[in-house]
Design an enzyme around this catalytic site. Structure first.
Site, mmCIF file in Angstrom:
data_model
loop_
_atom_site.group_PDB
_atom_site.id
_atom_site.type_symbol
_atom_site.label_atom_id
_atom_site.label_comp_id
_atom_site.label_asym_id
_atom_site.label_seq_id
_atom_site.Cartn_x
_atom_site.Cartn_y
_atom_site.Cartn_z
ATOM 1 N N CYS A 1 0.822 -1.212 0.000
ATOM 2 C CA CYS A 1 0.000 0.000 0.000
ATOM 3 C C CYS A 1 0.859 1.268 0.000
ATOM 4 C CB CYS A 1 -0.886 0.038 1.236
ATOM 5 S SG CYS A 1 -1.984 -1.367 1.334
ATOM 6 N N ARG B 1 5.164 0.332 -6.129
ATOM 7 C CA ARG B 1 5.134 -0.531 -4.940
ATOM 8 C C ARG B 1 4.199 -1.720 -5.144
ATOM 9 N NH1 ARG B 1 6.612 2.781 -0.268
ATOM 10 N NH2 ARG B 1 5.247 1.611 1.088
ATOM 11 N N TRP C 1 -2.732 -2.699 -1.708
ATOM 12 C CA TRP C 1 -2.287 -4.052 -2.024
ATOM 13 C C TRP C 1 -3.016 -4.934 -1.013
ATOM 14 C CZ3 TRP C 1 0.534 -7.970 0.458
ATOM 15 C CH2 TRP C 1 1.040 -8.966 -0.376
ATOM 16 N N ASN D 1 -1.338 1.753 5.622
ATOM 17 C CA ASN D 1 -0.441 0.708 5.109
ATOM 18 C C ASN D 1 -0.010 -0.107 6.317
ATOM 19 O OD1 ASN D 1 1.523 -0.857 3.866
ATOM 20 N ND2 ASN D 1 3.083 0.757 3.986
ATOM 21 N N GLY D 2 -0.160 -1.437 6.233
ATOM 22 C CA GLY D 2 0.223 -2.292 7.357
ATOM 23 C C GLY D 2 -0.887 -3.272 7.659
ATOM 24 N N GLU E 1 17.775 -17.604 -8.108
ATOM 25 C CA GLU E 1 17.319 -16.258 -8.496
ATOM 26 C C GLU E 1 16.719 -16.283 -9.903
ATOM 27 O OE1 GLU E 1 16.664 -13.490 -7.306
ATOM 28 O OE2 GLU E 1 16.936 -11.964 -8.850
ATOM 29 N N LYS F 1 12.971 -15.090 -10.697
ATOM 30 C CA LYS F 1 12.670 -14.045 -11.704
ATOM 31 C C LYS F 1 11.636 -14.554 -12.705
ATOM 32 C CE LYS F 1 13.882 -10.929 -10.493
ATOM 33 N NZ LYS F 1 14.693 -10.766 -9.334
ATOM 34 N N GLU G 1 8.156 -14.802 -11.051
ATOM 35 C CA GLU G 1 7.580 -13.472 -10.777
ATOM 36 C C GLU G 1 7.053 -12.811 -12.035
ATOM 37 O OE1 GLU G 1 9.669 -10.604 -7.764
ATOM 38 O OE2 GLU G 1 11.186 -11.535 -9.010
ATOM 39 N N HIS H 1 18.459 -36.599 -6.779
ATOM 40 C CA HIS H 1 17.822 -36.927 -5.495
ATOM 41 C C HIS H 1 16.338 -36.572 -5.486
ATOM 42 C CE1 HIS H 1 21.683 -37.968 -3.826
ATOM 43 N NE2 HIS H 1 22.166 -36.838 -4.327
ATOM 44 N N LYS I 1 6.502 -4.101 -4.324
ATOM 45 C CA LYS I 1 7.939 -3.803 -4.333
ATOM 46 C C LYS I 1 8.507 -3.803 -2.931
ATOM 47 C CE LYS I 1 11.808 -2.454 -6.223
ATOM 48 N NZ LYS I 1 12.553 -3.553 -6.892
HETATM 49 O O1 M6R Z 1 13.229 -4.555 -0.356
HETATM 50 P P1 M6R Z 1 13.773 -5.906 -0.072
HETATM 51 O O2 M6R Z 1 15.081 -6.153 -0.769
HETATM 52 O O3 M6R Z 1 13.888 -6.212 1.380
HETATM 53 O O4 M6R Z 1 12.738 -6.917 -0.710
HETATM 54 C C1 M6R Z 1 12.898 -8.290 -0.550
HETATM 55 C C2 M6R Z 1 12.040 -9.049 -1.510
HETATM 56 O O5 M6R Z 1 10.690 -8.733 -1.323
HETATM 57 C C3 M6R Z 1 12.414 -8.768 -2.965
HETATM 58 O O6 M6R Z 1 13.748 -9.052 -3.215
HETATM 59 C C4 M6R Z 1 11.530 -9.612 -3.914
HETATM 60 O O7 M6R Z 1 11.852 -10.952 -3.804
HETATM 61 C C5 M6R Z 1 11.695 -9.099 -5.340
HETATM 62 N N1 M6R Z 1 10.405 -8.972 -5.943
HETATM 63 C C6 M6R Z 1 12.502 -9.981 -6.194
HETATM 64 O O8 M6R Z 1 12.532 -9.630 -7.525
#
Ligand code: M6R
Length: 605
Positions: free
Chosen positions: A2, A27, A75, A99-100, A477, A481, A484, A500, A600
């Protein structure tokens, strides 16, 4: 997550609110809304599900007048993305954005229902409006009503309250979630971050945890968690650093991928002078006995790569954990150990809580953050900026490689401090690091090859990524990616783990992406590839020219990585991970910069 904006201004405020919300879009959100108080004191609101354009269309047909207002991008946490659940929430003479998460909202809601008040939404936030409105109806003035409601709230919140009949008043509060006050000339602003406030002012005050503030156009009166009026510093922010612009690229992510050679060059120039590593005082690793590296998502994976570097280079035992597990596990930590929190935003709720736990148990806490004014930067003993510049795309790219670069520098410093590297050996590794921006520039040339491969990947239901050693977390990673951005199921595995279990997934429809530079482990990975190909698996091999020359027989495709970079090749291999996911998302037509369901900056647990 949010986003909040609030303005006590001198112009029609609803267009300004929407513009500011646009700056918070990065965000992640699923609905938006604004409320204003017009010059006659009338409080009104408009809300809309989906993109901000739906809200601005609504405002064209049903305008909101007034010079005081609050706005919100939501959000969803409690209740689906519907107009009824969108903020601002209103009850009687008060409107609230939040927000929260209000953790005790069920208990509060039951009390309100018992008192004859009927909630109109499924959200936790609405209880704040209901409580405040109830107190106002009972005769409390607005500020007292808000304070009385705040005293009942458990959980995390950044809140802004706007009141009917009050054209020059706003109450704001923060606990756990970030909130910044902006100072104008005869105007006041509040926002989730300085990015939202940048068009209005460069003078920012960050509220501390537990603070609330009473805003009028004349200024802000700030009170701490005990209700004592306090002074909080005003900071000048670099408005240029908050510029949000695609720079001619189709997506922010494409721009941010392309920026990596430059920003990593900035990191190296900041932390390395000649053959010396320059870090803030207090970062001497001589007597450290263990390091805990903690973060979430991509930041966690940066820590996972660094574990290999700290252990191999410095002989320093290193634990890596996701913050959401670390914070509740109550891990025993040595008083001689250090804790490193890694976070792009510096506001991730779990990482912040993990840092809080560690502060009571370890010798030193370090925050590796991209947002220098963030809570993690403020709470850690030492904050190290990762200098990626603003990252708008929800999927992290340059923030990851900048984290890796700072962590590589820390590992080298640790190795030197502990006598594991002499000056000459350190200089050799620093030369490898300095070669990284040039090699990244070469790796960026793989974009077109990755685009061509994305036609193939975009047809897949499942994709496997394999890597060994420090390339294993980069495989993780790569899978993160792809998930996501393209919503394709992907998993990363240590190459040696394949047999395994995951090998059961292999058939000709499952692309297997293998990260294998021609190093001491190369032949082992080639054996794992043979096992995949024997089961008709389709391999994409990423290696340097030597690896491709000796190991590409029978593979579906190759990506030729530049040779070099020494131990720091994980930084290079991040680039094709980003491009494969990016181009596959473009091929599938998904929302690259704001993937569904993601935020974000994850400021709730
Ligand atoms: O702001 P932060 O680095 O603490 O965020 C951590 C994760 O939420 C962030 O890296 C998330 O996994 C990304 N969307 C990855 O692309």
């Amino acid at each position: 997550m949010c986003g909040i904006i609030g303005i006590l201004g001198n112009h029609e405020v609803s267009p300004q609110l929407v513009d500011a919300l646009r700056r918070l879009e990065y965000r992640g959100y699923d609905s938006a809304g604004v409320a204003t108080v017009d010059d006659r004191g009338r409080l009104d609101r408009r809300r809309a599900v989906g993109k901000l354009v739906n809200l601005s269309d609504r405002l064209v047909h049903e305008p909101l007048r007034g010079h005081a207002g609050i706005g919100h991008t939501r959000w969803a946490t409690h209740g689906a993305a519907t107009e009824a659940n969108a903020h601002p929430h209103r009850h009687g003479r008060v409107a609230v954005v939040h927000n929260g998460i209000i953790e005790n909202f069920r208990e509060l809601r039951d009390e309100l229902i018992a008192a004859g008040i009927r909630p109109q939404s499924q959200t936790d936030t609405e209880t704040v409006a209901l409580l405040t409105g109830q107190h106002m109806d009972a005769g409390l003035p607005p500020v007292e009503a808000a304070r009385t409601a705040l005293a009942r709230l458990q959980g995390a919140f950044a809140l802004a309250f706007l009141f009917e009949g009050e054209t020059d008043l706003m109450v704001v509060a923060r606990k756990g979630s970030p909130l910044a006050i902006g100072h104008g000339d005869g105007e006041m602003f509040v926002g989730s971050d300085a990015v939202a406030l940048a068009p209005f002012t460069d003078r920012i005050t960050y509220l501390e945890d537990g603070d609330h503030a009473v805003l009028t156009r004349a200024g802000a009166l700030i009170y701490d968690r005990d209700g004592h009026q306090v002074g909080r510093p005003q900071n000048r922010i670099d408005v240029g650093a908050t510029a949000i612009d695609k720079g001619g690229y189709r997506h922010f992510m494409a721009k941010e991928i392309a920026e990596q050679p430059v920003v990593i060059g900035d990191v190296l120039n900041h932390y390395i002078k000649g053959d010396r590593i320059v870090l803030p005082e207090g970062l001497d690793f001589t007597s450290v006995d263990r390091i805990s590296l903690v973060g979430c998502g991509t930041a966690h994976l940066a820590g996972h790569v660094a574990k290999y570097w700290f252990e191999q280079l410095a002989g320093l035992p290193c634990d890596i954990d996701v913050a959401s597990e670390f914070r509740y596990r109550e891990p025993p930590l040595s008083p001689e150990s250090w804790f490193i929190a890694i976070s792009q935003s510096g506001e991730t709720a779990d990482t912040l809580a993990a840092l809080d736990y560690a502060r009571a148990h370890v010798a030193r806490t370090v925050g590796l953050v991209n947002v220098g004014t963030s809570a993690i930067a403020r709470d850690a003993d030492i904050a190290l900026p990762t200098l990626a510049g603003i990252e708008v795309s929800v999927a992290s790219s340059k923030a990851f490689t900048c984290q890796l670069t700072v962590l590589a520098i820390l590992a080298l410093k640790a190795a030197h401090d502990r006598g594991r590297l002499d000056d000459a050996a350190l200089a050799g590794h620093l030369a490898d690091l300095r070669s990284i921006p040039g090699l990244l520039q070469q790796a960026l040339n793989l974009s077109e090859d990755c685009r061509a491969l994305s036609e193939w990947l975009s047809q897949a239901q499942d994709v496997l990524y394999l890597g060994r050693g420090a390339l294993f977390p980069v495989a993780l990673e790569g899978a993160l990616k792809l998930k996501e951005l393209s919503y394709i199921h992907a998993e990363g595995y240590a190459s040696g783990e394949l047999k395994h279990g995951p090998i059961a997934l292999i058939d000709r429809d499952v692309p297997v992406i293998v990260l294998a530079p021609h190093d001491g482990l190369f032949d082992k990975t080639i054996s794992n590839m043979q096992e995949v190909m024997a089961r008709h698996g389709q391999i994409l091999l990423l290696s340097d020219p030597e690896g491709i020359a000796s190991g590409s027989d029978g593979v579906h495709a190759t990506l030729r990585m530049p040779a070099g970079g020494g131990l720091f090749q994980p930084i290079l291999y991040a680039i094709p991970m980003q491009y494969l996911a990016y181009h596959t998302a473009v091929a599938k037509g998904t929302d690259v910069d704001q993937p569904r369901n993601l935020a974000k900056s994850v400021t709730v647990e």
